[in-house]
Design a protein around this motif. Structure first.
Motif, PDB file in Angstrom:
ATOM      1  N   THR A  40       0.840  -1.179   0.000  1.00  0.00           N
ATOM      2  CA  THR A  40       0.000   0.000   0.000  1.00  0.00           C
ATOM      3  C   THR A  40       0.883   1.239   0.000  1.00  0.00           C
ATOM      4  O   THR A  40       1.775   1.367   0.833  1.00  0.00           O
ATOM      5  CB  THR A  40      -0.874   0.037   1.261  1.00  0.00           C
ATOM      6  OG1 THR A  40      -1.248  -1.281   1.573  1.00  0.00           O
ATOM      7  CG2 THR A  40      -2.072   0.914   1.053  1.00  0.00           C
ATOM      8  N   THR A  42       0.952   5.442   0.044  1.00  0.00           N
ATOM      9  CA  THR A  42       0.133   6.623   0.345  1.00  0.00           C
ATOM     10  C   THR A  42       0.577   7.763  -0.551  1.00  0.00           C
ATOM     11  O   THR A  42       1.755   8.111  -0.594  1.00  0.00           O
ATOM     12  CB  THR A  42       0.298   7.026   1.822  1.00  0.00           C
ATOM     13  OG1 THR A  42      -0.031   5.906   2.640  1.00  0.00           O
ATOM     14  CG2 THR A  42      -0.596   8.194   2.170  1.00  0.00           C
ATOM     15  N   LYS A  43      -0.387   8.305  -1.278  1.00  0.00           N
ATOM     16  CA  LYS A  43      -0.073   9.434  -2.151  1.00  0.00           C
ATOM     17  C   LYS A  43       0.268  10.654  -1.313  1.00  0.00           C
ATOM     18  O   LYS A  43      -0.289  10.862  -0.240  1.00  0.00           O
ATOM     19  CB  LYS A  43      -1.288   9.780  -3.023  1.00  0.00           C
ATOM     20  CG  LYS A  43      -1.473   8.879  -4.220  1.00  0.00           C
ATOM     21  CD  LYS A  43      -2.551   9.443  -5.128  1.00  0.00           C
ATOM     22  CE  LYS A  43      -3.913   9.422  -4.439  1.00  0.00           C
ATOM     23  NZ  LYS A  43      -4.983  10.011  -5.238  1.00  0.00           N
ATOM     24  N   VAL A  54       4.454   7.459  -0.479  1.00  0.00           N
ATOM     25  CA  VAL A  54       5.338   6.955   0.565  1.00  0.00           C
ATOM     26  C   VAL A  54       4.869   5.570   1.000  1.00  0.00           C
ATOM     27  O   VAL A  54       3.689   5.252   0.923  1.00  0.00           O
ATOM     28  CB  VAL A  54       5.374   7.896   1.794  1.00  0.00           C
ATOM     29  CG1 VAL A  54       6.082   9.187   1.467  1.00  0.00           C
ATOM     30  CG2 VAL A  54       3.969   8.182   2.317  1.00  0.00           C
ATOM     31  N   ILE A  55       5.825   4.776   1.421  1.00  0.00           N
ATOM     32  CA  ILE A  55       5.458   3.474   1.977  1.00  0.00           C
ATOM     33  C   ILE A  55       5.980   3.373   3.405  1.00  0.00           C
ATOM     34  O   ILE A  55       6.890   4.102   3.791  1.00  0.00           O
ATOM     35  CB  ILE A  55       6.021   2.297   1.133  1.00  0.00           C
ATOM     36  CG1 ILE A  55       7.537   2.455   0.959  1.00  0.00           C
ATOM     37  CG2 ILE A  55       5.304   2.197  -0.195  1.00  0.00           C
ATOM     38  CD1 ILE A  55       8.202   1.206   0.450  1.00  0.00           C
ATOM     39  N   ASN A  56       5.368   2.475   4.135  1.00  0.00           N
ATOM     40  CA  ASN A  56       5.774   2.223   5.509  1.00  0.00           C
ATOM     41  C   ASN A  56       6.740   1.052   5.515  1.00  0.00           C
ATOM     42  O   ASN A  56       6.351  -0.089   5.321  1.00  0.00           O
ATOM     43  CB  ASN A  56       4.523   1.911   6.342  1.00  0.00           C
ATOM     44  CG  ASN A  56       4.860   1.445   7.740  1.00  0.00           C
ATOM     45  OD1 ASN A  56       5.988   1.568   8.200  1.00  0.00           O
ATOM     46  ND2 ASN A  56       3.853   0.914   8.415  1.00  0.00           N
ATOM     47  N   VAL A  61       9.061   5.984   7.145  1.00  0.00           N
ATOM     48  CA  VAL A  61       8.381   6.457   5.957  1.00  0.00           C
ATOM     49  C   VAL A  61       9.410   6.626   4.834  1.00  0.00           C
ATOM     50  O   VAL A  61      10.378   7.347   4.986  1.00  0.00           O
ATOM     51  CB  VAL A  61       7.693   7.810   6.237  1.00  0.00           C
ATOM     52  CG1 VAL A  61       7.121   8.379   4.951  1.00  0.00           C
ATOM     53  CG2 VAL A  61       6.600   7.619   7.264  1.00  0.00           C
ATOM     54  N   PRO A  63       9.936   7.549   0.832  1.00  0.00           N
ATOM     55  CA  PRO A  63       9.331   8.038  -0.404  1.00  0.00           C
ATOM     56  C   PRO A  63       9.655   7.115  -1.578  1.00  0.00           C
ATOM     57  O   PRO A  63      10.740   6.527  -1.616  1.00  0.00           O
ATOM     58  CB  PRO A  63       9.982   9.417  -0.618  1.00  0.00           C
ATOM     59  CG  PRO A  63      11.049   9.558   0.387  1.00  0.00           C
ATOM     60  CD  PRO A  63      11.038   8.393   1.313  1.00  0.00           C
TER      61      PRO A  63
END
Lengths: 173, 774
Positions: A40, A42-43, A54-56, A61, A63
């Motif tokens: 997943t 996140t924009k 960005v991803i976890n 975090v 980018p």
């Protein structure tokens, strides 16, 4: 560029190869931290379009950049092969982790200095600033990506953005 | 010693600055009560230790400066120079210069030169010559009495012989001294200030007295020792030990006092009489040995020898030799034939019992308050880690929900639940522990104010009595920083606009001296700040006039406002009611700044004012219970989820009657006002075109603070989150417009936190009819 290569790469180096829009790329394995499936993302609004989001990554975090867009190519598509290469580069003495979105990751190859040639003159459809050289592997040519240069250009862009006065633009919308 | 470890230097600088700041108020107290030796001594101490330590760090300018200042202080303390306003001003100025020098060294440790103003100042300090010659003698006598009283109260538990022995020695010294006095023809008619001595003997426990004695010995041994430098360090080591034991400047004070008196004695008298000096020293050594049991029972104190060894001042051998020379007091006395073996045994028995008691006492009281200084950053990291744990807890909670529907055995489920619950509880404890650690006494802030008030009132020609209360209240350090500016603004306003000049006050039948009170109290939930003055008060009629003049309100609107609202006009930006602009306040900024600063910490402010009687400003700020978690509303706008801090959300309404504003967007009526509508998804992605189906309900989050209505597609949930800021090396991520930070949700997804204020400001860039026409 040729002399630079001959000094630095006296011995065989390992590269991770990947595909971006049918082109074969390779990046110095020393810069690569890991390869992830696309999870997943996140924009992040109000960012240049090559910044996918960005991803976890285990609580951090990170980018993620669409390398296709960044290099002036069509964007990376979404398939089951799409993956993110996490690279670590240094900017002003601090380590920065960055995800690079690619169409698929291939393998790790050994390249000796004689396998690497200087960047040929190409058409204007590919930004050659980020290219380190061309690696010859069997019948194929690999574009050796200078990932530090990709990110170094980032900081320049940020400075330029500040001059543009993004704020004024937003206000008009 | 310039190359001394930078950390040690910084530590010294920080501590010195703190201790100097701590005494500023004492100067003001001193001016009111010039005879108070307590106050002079309180001022003396930090200057004295600054002198010693700065020498150690090679800071010659600070060393010289503090030395001169110390001399002046010493003269005042011996009554040679009388305390006057002039002296207080000079001392205060001197402390300011010292602070300035410390700051300079902070930024550049090699900067140890004087500035011209400081040179001039030193000359001025030098010009104050002692007015009374017999001060030195007084000091000697004070010492002697002090020692005697000290022995009276400290030694009664031990063999009385020691005391009488010691007193004999002192008497001898005294005779010698008197001879000297006679020889030098110093007037002998000096008063003995028994009270001066009593104060530093009063209310101390035994271990403190041991240290007092150690100090005495230390000072006295000066004459015998060849190496003076070693002794200077000796003194420093001792004050450090005392500080370690108490973490508290006050405890060292009594030590210093006696030490300094002895010091004086050394210089003036005893050097001339090595014999009598030696006698005293022996006696004191004996007493130290006698107290050594108690001394050792103070767990945190190191033995003197160990410390000297640590500091490489003496070799191990030297100490061992010294130790073998030092006999136990019992043995000494036995050898002298002062006591019998039986008496000694009994005394030893009592001693060991007392030592045990002292141990038990120590263990019981538990507040031998060991303090450590912690870098705030480290504490923040700690808090951050706790924040991380909250995220993990959230993921566990999420997992827990997922598992509920699964085929897991009930037993396993309930064990899992218990584990999660247990973690939750522990985390709460950890969290509140951190919150407590972060609390500091408001004193560190408040103690700056008397000086500010004094200076301001002097420059405004006003006579003001400033009273502080509640300095011991503890609040979160962040909060403390946030309330500083508001408090300064309000105090300035009271001084400048509130309290009248003595002449004006006299004309209104008020006492010439105005009163200004600042008090701080807390309960479980809030911290309450009150600033009260007995000045002119805020005149609602005048507020009305100004509001109309400055076109804040129409005459009619102003007429309708109740008195209270008129007073609250002071919080309007740009509303300054003074006709003339002073450099104190009255630039039209101030009270609105106060308001916004308070909003930041969710504080409330209430102003009560009566014309001619005074003004009272009451501030209530919630004590943040939760450092790291935030109450939020999770919403969906377009494709994405966003986090909106609940603190900004007044209420949530359905979008029914949006009012179009001539192509400049839409607004929604709420209460008596129109709030601008911002479509969150389109705010972040201006190019977004997708239309939502006509029959869906659109929710609007009303944000009262910013007069906004945020349009979202769905309210997902209300919950607590751990707010994080974007960090890391990737510059671009650090400043995303309209985004305050992010949180990681239970499902591990990153969700952005909406910066409502920024969204409001960015949206406010668009011309908006309503705001301009009102």
């Amino acid at each position: 560029m040729a002399s630079h290569l001959s000094e630095e790469n006296k011995q065989t180096m390992q590269y991770l190869t990947f595909v971006l829009r049918d082109e074969n790329f390779a990046v110095d394995i020393a810069k690569v931290r890991e390869v992830l499936d696309v999870s997943t993302m996140t924009k992040i609004p109000r960012m240049p379009d090559y910044l996918s989001g960005v991803i976890n990554l285990r609580g951090n975090v990170v980018p993620v950049m669409d390398l296709g867009k960044k290099l002036g190519m069509p964007p990376v598509g979404h398939s089951k092969n799409t993956c993110i290469i996490i690279v670590e580069i240094r900017i002003d003495d601090s380590a920065v982790e960055l995800g690079v979105l690619t169409d698929s990751v291939q393998m790790v190859v050994d390249l000796s200095p004689e396998d690497i040639e200087a960047v040929p003159r190409m058409g204007s459809n590919l930004n050659t600033d980020f290219i380190h050289g061309m690696g010859k592997q069997e019948e194929k040519f690999l574009i050796l990506l200078d990932i530090d240069a990709v990110l170094a250009s980032e900081s320049e862009i940020i400075l330029r953005d500040l001059d543009n006065g993004d704020l004024a633009e937003i206000a008009v919308h | 010693m310039i190359d001394t470890d930078r950390d040690a230097l910084n530590g010294f600088l920080d501590e010195s600055e703190e201790s100097l700041q701590g005494i500023e108020n004492d100067f003001i107290a001193l001016e009111k009560d010039p005879g108070n030796l307590d106050i002079i001594n309180r001022i003396f101490r930090p200057v004295h230790s600054l002198k010693g330590n700065s020498g150690f760090f090679g800071l010659t300018n600070i060393n010289k400066f503090s030395h001169r200042l110390e001399n002046l202080l010493d003269s005042t303390r011996k009554g040679e120079i009388l305390i006057s306003k002039e002296i207080v001003d000079i001392l205060l100025q001197g402390v300011e210069y010292l602070q300035e020098m410390l700051r300079r060294v902070h930024s550049d440790p090699s900067d140890i030169t004087f500035r011209p103003a400081e040179e001039e100042f030193l000359v001025r300090v030098e010009s104050f010559k002692p007015q009374i010659a017999e001060g030195s003698l007084q000091s000697v006598i004070r010492f002697e009495t002090g020692l005697q009283e000290f022995l009276d109260c400290g030694l009664h538990i031990k063999d009385h012989k020691i005391i009488s022995n010691l007193l004999d020695q002192i008497a001898k010294t005294n005779i010698e001294m008197e001879k000297l006095v006679a020889k030098q023809k110093i007037p002998a008619a000096c008063n003995i200030h028994r009270d001066d001595c009593r104060y530093f003997l009063h209310g101390q426990d035994l271990s403190e007295q041991v240290r007092l004695f150690a100090r005495v010995a230390n000072q006295l041994s000066k004459q015998k020792a060849v190496d003076r430098e070693l002794l200077v360090s000796f003194t420093e080591v001792f004050s450090e030990v005392s500080a370690l034991l108490h973490g508290n400047e006050r405890a060292i004070g009594p030590l210093d006092d006696l030490g300094d008196m002895l010091n004086f004695l050394d210089d003036e008298m005893v050097v001339a009489h090595p014999e009598s000096n030696q006698i005293i020293q022996q006696a004191i050594n004996a007493i130290i040995a006698c107290f050594s049991a108690e001394h050792n029972s103070c767990g945190s104190s190191s033995k003197l020898g160990e410390i000297l060894l640590e500091q490489h001042l003496v070799g191990k051998e030297q100490i061992d030799t010294a130790l073998t020379k030092q006999k136990k007091i019992g043995e000494l006395l036995l050898a002298e034939g002062s006591i019998t073996k039986k008496e000694l045994d009994r005394a030893l028995e009592i001693q060991s019992k007392r030592t045990l008691d002292a141990h038990l006492q120590d263990a019981k009281s538990g507040d031998s308050a060991k303090t450590i200084r912690i870098d705030q950053d480290k504490l923040d990291h700690f808090a951050d880690a706790v924040g991380g744990l909250y995220i993990n807890l959230d993921s566990l909670g999420y997992l827990q929900k997922l598992l509920e529907g699964s085929a897991l055995s009930l037993d396993l489920m309930s064990r899992f639940d218990n584990a999660v619950h247990g973690l939750d509880e522990q985390l709460e404890k950890l969290h509140s522990a951190i919150m407590h650690v972060r609390r500091v006494p408001v004193k560190s802030l408040l103690q700056r104010f008397p000086k500010v008030v004094r200076q301001l009132s002097a420059s405004l020609g006003k006579d003001i009595k400033f009273t502080l209360s509640g300095e011991e209240t503890v609040i979160d350090k962040d909060l403390l920083e946030k309330i500083e500016n508001p408090l300064v603004h309000i105090l300035r306003n009271s001084l400048d606009h509130g309290i009248e000049t003595p002449a004006e006050r006299a004309a209104n039948n008020k006492p010439a001296q105005g009163n200004l009170l600042l008090s701080v109290t807390t309960d479980e939930n809030n911290v309450y700040l009150t600033i009260q003055d007995d000045g002119a008060g805020i005149d609602p009629e005048r507020m009305k006039k100004i509001a109309v003049e400055k076109e804040f309100l129409s005459e009619e609107e102003a007429g309708r406002l109740p008195e209270k609202e008129l007073i609250n006009l002071i919080f309007r930006p740009g509303f300054s009611s003074t006709e003339k602009i002073s450099d104190v306040s009255g630039r039209g900024v101030g009270m609105d700044v106060v308001l916004s600063a308070l909003k930041e910490c969710h504080g409330k402010i209430n102003v009560e004012s009566k014309v001619g009687i005074g003004t009272s400003v009451a501030i209530t700020i919630p004590l943040t219970k939760t450092l790291v978690t935030k109450e939020v509303v999770i919403v969906r706008a377009g494709e994405d989820a966003y986090v909106i801090p609940s603190e900004h959300v007044t209420t949530i309404v359905e979008l029914e009657n949006a009012i179009p504003l001539l192509g400049k967007g839409q607004c929604i009526p709420y209460g008596e006002e129109l709030y601008r509508l911002i479509d969150l998804a389109r705010f972040y992605y201006p190019g977004l075109t997708a239309q939502k189906p006509a029959d869906t309900i659109t929710n609007v989050l009303i944000c009262n603070d910013f007069k906004l209505g945020l349009v979202v597609d769905e309210i997902v949930s209300h919950q607590r989150i751990v707010a994080k800021e974007f960090t890391g090396g990737y510059e671009r991520m650090k400043n995303i417009e309209g985004v305050e930070g992010y949180t990681i949700m239970g499902n591990e997804e990153i969700t952005l936190i909406v910066d409502v204020k920024a969204v409001g400001e960015l949206a406010a860039c668009v011309p908006w009819g309503h705001a301009n026409t009102s």
